[in-house]
Design an enzyme around this catalytic site. Structure first.
Site, PDB file in Angstrom:
ATOM      1  N   ASN A   7       0.873  -1.174   0.000  1.00  0.00           N
ATOM      2  CA  ASN A   7       0.000   0.000   0.000  1.00  0.00           C
ATOM      3  C   ASN A   7       0.911   1.225   0.000  1.00  0.00           C
ATOM      4  OD1 ASN A   7      -1.872   1.998   0.416  1.00  0.00           O
ATOM      5  ND2 ASN A   7      -2.798   1.048   2.233  1.00  0.00           N
ATOM      6  N   ARG A  91      -2.670  -2.175  -3.361  1.00  0.00           N
ATOM      7  CA  ARG A  91      -3.942  -1.515  -3.081  1.00  0.00           C
ATOM      8  C   ARG A  91      -4.008  -0.234  -3.908  1.00  0.00           C
ATOM      9  NH1 ARG A  91      -5.350   2.930   1.252  1.00  0.00           N
ATOM     10  NH2 ARG A  91      -7.561   3.032   0.827  1.00  0.00           N
ATOM     11  N   HIS A 180     -13.663   1.933   0.412  1.00  0.00           N
ATOM     12  CA  HIS A 180     -13.557   0.789   1.342  1.00  0.00           C
ATOM     13  C   HIS A 180     -14.142  -0.499   0.742  1.00  0.00           C
ATOM     14  CE1 HIS A 180     -14.081   4.026   4.699  1.00  0.00           C
ATOM     15  NE2 HIS A 180     -12.783   3.801   4.517  1.00  0.00           N
ATOM     16  N   ARG A 241     -14.151  14.548   8.609  1.00  0.00           N
ATOM     17  CA  ARG A 241     -14.906  14.851   7.379  1.00  0.00           C
ATOM     18  C   ARG A 241     -16.384  15.070   7.697  1.00  0.00           C
ATOM     19  NH1 ARG A 241     -12.856   9.710   4.072  1.00  0.00           N
ATOM     20  NH2 ARG A 241     -11.126   9.498   5.530  1.00  0.00           N
ATOM     21  N   GLU A 384      -8.174  -6.169   4.539  1.00  0.00           N
ATOM     22  CA  GLU A 384      -8.075  -5.816   3.124  1.00  0.00           C
ATOM     23  C   GLU A 384      -6.833  -6.425   2.487  1.00  0.00           C
ATOM     24  OE1 GLU A 384      -8.770  -2.125   4.977  1.00  0.00           O
ATOM     25  OE2 GLU A 384      -9.838  -1.338   3.239  1.00  0.00           O
TER      26      GLU A 384
END
Ligand code: ADP
Length: 403
Positions: A7, A91, A180, A241, A384
């Site tokens: 990643n 990723r 996601h 956020r 993941e």
């Protein structure tokens, strides 16, 4: 097959090295501050002493070299030579409308990822740097890319198109992509396995609640709607956020505060969410502590978050015409029992009942359904990296078999 999962960020590179026979992580680590003064590497391998050191890494290729040296070192490593790294899985944050699954990297794939840079400017360009670095350091080793957006490509037009002039979709590809996806796909699959039923027969709502949070409606194993949008700013309020809001607020505040669009976007991304409401922190543990001290704004921040997630559960049950399971994952979903309890509180009318005793669990896969609940409730730590490794294995095995 042994697979390295990467990643790559702007100045960081996280990695995990999998033995695919056992799905065990043999080694993992992080290179930080790549290209910046004081770059460091942290590395931990099975049965070996942990390694942490400041090492100059000017580029991602240098970081990959450091990683492969550590992996093959007698002291800290787990393999004898680099040839034991049989494939690399990356990723990738955005695959736009190009990719609905993981694919083998070739020139065309790289070109398409680059086109998606505009959709994930903080991530995609660095993923490409990671791919190129692997090409340089491990020439000939097959590389696979797994996209955060791919799982959501199954959404129907009614879920992904915004009510804007259609030409914005045609010209700029403005639509809901979600995020996601790899996590939602994994935890929905695990929930189905825990229920002993094929995912194709189930309606599952997956709640990935972390610093960034998104909820997904998974009908028959396919994402049919998700709370994040063109960007990961949409949906429920998050750490920093805003989540979705009345779009007219932007102009209203910008005019009064004399802000330009960059400044406003930064506020929505970095100064809003539970941090903005509470003024305390973006971390839910800090908010819990503040609430205990009687902080009303922290209490309001948690209430607003819980309420937003609850509404998505109701909405997605309606969208799918029912729900068989609700799954909680990521930092908050896996660890914050009280929030899980509060999110499903009052949903008994939908057949959703949580067992408070079973729910006393952190970071562990568990069925937390109360007796008599029609809908199953699960806590599933997301993974993941394993999904990326599994996809990589499948694609590279097919390649070897000449399929
Ligand atoms: P990211 O989206 O950055 O991967 P995480 O999934 O790690 O974020 O989620 C971060 C959130 O998870 C924080 O608000 C934090 O409070 C919460 N969290 C993480 N670990 C724990 C824990 N052990 N107990 C309670 N909350 C936790």
């Amino acid at each position: 097959m042994d697979i390295l999962v990467i990643n790559a960020g702007s100045s960081s590179l996280k990695y995990q090295f999998f033995n695919m026979k056992t799905h065990e992580v043999l080694a993992k680590g992080l290179c930080e501050r790549i290209g910046i003064e004081g770059s460091r590497v942290k590395h931990a391998a099975k049965g070996k002493e942990k390694f942490e050191k400041e090492i100059a890494m000017k580029t991602h290729a240098e970081a990959i070299r450091v990683v492969t040296q550590l992996m093959t070192s007698p002291e800290y490593g787990v393999i004898k030579s680099m040839s034991e790294i049989e494939a690399v899985g990356h990723r990738i944050v955005s695959g736009g409308e190009f990719f609905d699954r993981s694919v083998l990297v070739d020139d065309e794939v790289i070109e398409k990822i680059a086109i998606c840079n505009v959709l994930a400017p903080l991530h995609n360009p660095h993923h490409l740097t990671g791919i190129n670095a692997c090409k340089e350091v491990m020439p000939g080793v097959p590389q696979v890319v797994t996209f955060d957006t791919a799982f959501h490509q199954s959404m129907p037009i009614k879920a992904y198109l915004y009510a804007l002039p259609y030409e914005y979709y045609e010209k700029y590809k403005v639509r809901r992509y979600g995020a996601h996806g790899t996590s939602h796909r994994y935890v929905a699959g695990r929930a189905a396995q825990m229920m002993g039923r094929p995912v194709e027969q189930l309606k599952i709502i997956t709640c990935h609640l972390g610093n960034g949070s998104s909820i997904t409606a998974v009908d028959g194993g396919r994402s049919v709607d998700t709370s994040m949008g063109l960007t990961p700013l949409a949906g429920v309020p998050m750490g920093t956020r805003s989540g979705s809001l009345d779009p007219a607020i932007l102009g209203y505040v910008m005019e009064r505060e004399n802000l330009d669009i960059q400044q406003m976007t930064k506020i929505l991304n970095e100064k809003s969410g539970v941090l903005g409401i509470s003024g305390v922190s973006s971390d839910f543990r800090d908010l819990d502590a503040a609430v205990l001290e009687g902080n009303k704004r922290a209490e309001a921040a948690l209430d607003i978050f819980v309420y937003a997630v609850k509404k998505y559960i109701g909405a997605y049950a309606a969208a799918m015409g029912g729900v068989d399971a609700v799954v909680f994952t990521a930092g908050i979903g896996e660890n914050n029992a009280r929030l899980r309890e509060r999110i499903v509180d009052g949903l008994g009318f939908m057949g959703i009942k949580l067992d408070q005793e079973k729910n006393k669990v952190t970071g562990e896969e568990k069925d937390v359904t109360a007796d008599g609940s029609k809908v199953k409730l699960f806590v599933v730590p997301t993974n993941e990296e394993l999904v990326i490794a599994l996809d990589t294995e499948e694609i590279v095995s097919a390649l070897r078999a000449g399929k």
